[in-house]
Design an enzyme around this catalytic site. Sequence first.
Site, PDB file in Angstrom:
ATOM      1  N   HIS A 111       0.788  -1.288   0.025  1.00 11.79           N
ATOM      2  CA  HIS A 111       0.036  -0.001   0.115  1.00 11.79           C
ATOM      3  C   HIS A 111       0.993   1.421   0.009  1.00 11.79           C
ATOM      4  CE1 HIS A 111      -3.930   1.962   0.123  1.00 11.79           C
ATOM      5  NE2 HIS A 111      -4.406   0.797   0.452  1.00 11.79           N
ATOM      6  N   ILE A 453      -8.677   1.054  -8.120  1.00  9.42           N
ATOM      7  CA  ILE A 453      -7.797   1.311  -9.458  1.00  9.42           C
ATOM      8  C   ILE A 453      -6.437   1.927  -8.766  1.00  9.42           C
ATOM      9  CG2 ILE A 453      -7.537   2.175 -11.457  1.00  9.42           C
ATOM     10  CD1 ILE A 453     -10.876   1.736 -11.868  1.00  9.42           C
TER      11      ILE A 453
HETATM   12 CU1  C2O Z   1      -6.390   0.234   0.722  1.00 10.37          CU
HETATM   13 CU2  C2O Z   1      -6.767  -3.258  -0.871  1.00 10.37          CU
HETATM   14  O1  C2O Z   1      -6.509  -1.370  -0.346  1.00 10.37           O
END
Ligand code: C2O
Length: 496
Positions: A111, A453
């Site tokens: 992330h 996305i």
């Molecule tokens: Cu903020 Cu799978 O994500």
Amino acid sequence: SIGPRGTLNIANKVIQPDGFSRSAVLAGGSYPGPLIKGKTGDRFQINVVNELADTSMPVDTSIHWHGLFVKGHNWADGPAMVTQCPIVPGHSFLYGFEVPDQAGTFWYHSHLGTQYCDGLRGPFVVYSKNDPHKRLYDVDDESTVLTVGDWYHAPSLSLAGVPHPDSTLFNGLGRSLNGPASPLYVMNVVKGKRYRIRLINTSCDSNYQFSIDGHTFTVIEADGENTQPLQVDQVQIFAGQRYSLVLNANQAVGNYWIRANPNSGDPGFANQMNSAILRYRGARNVDPRTPEKNATNPLREYNLRPRIKEPAPGKPFPGGADHNINLNFAFDPATALFTANDYTFVPPTVPVLLQILSGTHDAHDLAPAGSIYDIKLGDVVEVTMPALVFAGPHPMHLHGHSFAVVRSAGSSTYNYENPVRRDVVSIGDDPTDNVTIRFVADNAGPWFLHCHIDWHLDLGFAVVFAEGVNQTAVANPVPEAWNDLCPIYNSSNPSK
Ligand code: C2O
């Protein structure tokens, strides 16, 4: 696979999942990364070791456990500069969280920026303690995990804007339109047996129309939430979403195409791209010759029901929550960035959680300005998200919760009585769509809500719900190692 106590080494490696070689960012040396598994009640301790060195891609990292609520462990949620500073090369960070009340199909991914597009994605399954699935849904085999996702031949940093995916990979195997005839993923089955397929869309962009020639399946789970069994012959799955599908291997022994037709990238099945193979025991080791058929009974999200009937929290009419939020998403051509209620999410220089723990308790004072929403602990929250037709449909993911979808894309009616619960919802691409979700703010901490996305997230398509700012510190005691992340990150990245 690795258990609730495991190590994930993050390193660069050259791989050729579709026949083209490229340097990738991998967890545990493979694409997809190793399956992380455990059961309800487990305490997970995953040590993430950063061994990245290839500077054509980000070398810092941060991992999110997609779909797990990580209650009391907001610091372990993973989004860089929301809940933590990144882990720099040569360092490690021990993520710890409990899974007291969830079971189902999840995944993990980087992330940080668009790093997961470079490969850092893997499946995560929480089995329920007493294995009720097997009894409830009577399957013979629940070992199948099927990740489907888009793949790019160049490092994400070198790709401008929203790039075109080069191929679709099933469990790390696939082909591109004009690429070599590289091997396809084969799911082996025995005639007469029933399989629970845990389908995970790990895409950075694409949603897929998923089907298996000659077969139908029964949906029993959406995003870690059990559903009443629903028979369908095609499932549209958006980036970040998961479904458990029961497949009855009840057709003639043979080979059948598994198909995932993408909305972005190259559609169709030329060069046997966007496909994998379902092979019955006893069938020859050859490609299927089954024809593509139009779906007659595709999944509609608004037909999904929770397995245990549970009304949406709050009063049963639009706007009947304690806190009603309307999010108008837009694309600003002047900046080429996305906005939510006129603000582009720009990662702050200090993680939102650290700002809160350092004493900033007014959402107006939290950075990034305009992107943080103050949510009172215990409130029922309703979020309406009118469709953004541009570059859509957009799959919106909320961290730390699942939510009731009281109005789905493609529907003009509201269901407060028994709406499906999930953690990623497409907001549709019809201008009349107004997807509406409800959740209870029962998890103190800052939680990301963003388009899954990944290219759009990188262009600012996100907000943060700061839940119970005054309770966040007490509810989420942080470990010493978390406190160390920012000083290490700042000294390794002096420009920050
Ligand atoms: Cu903020 Cu799978 O994500």
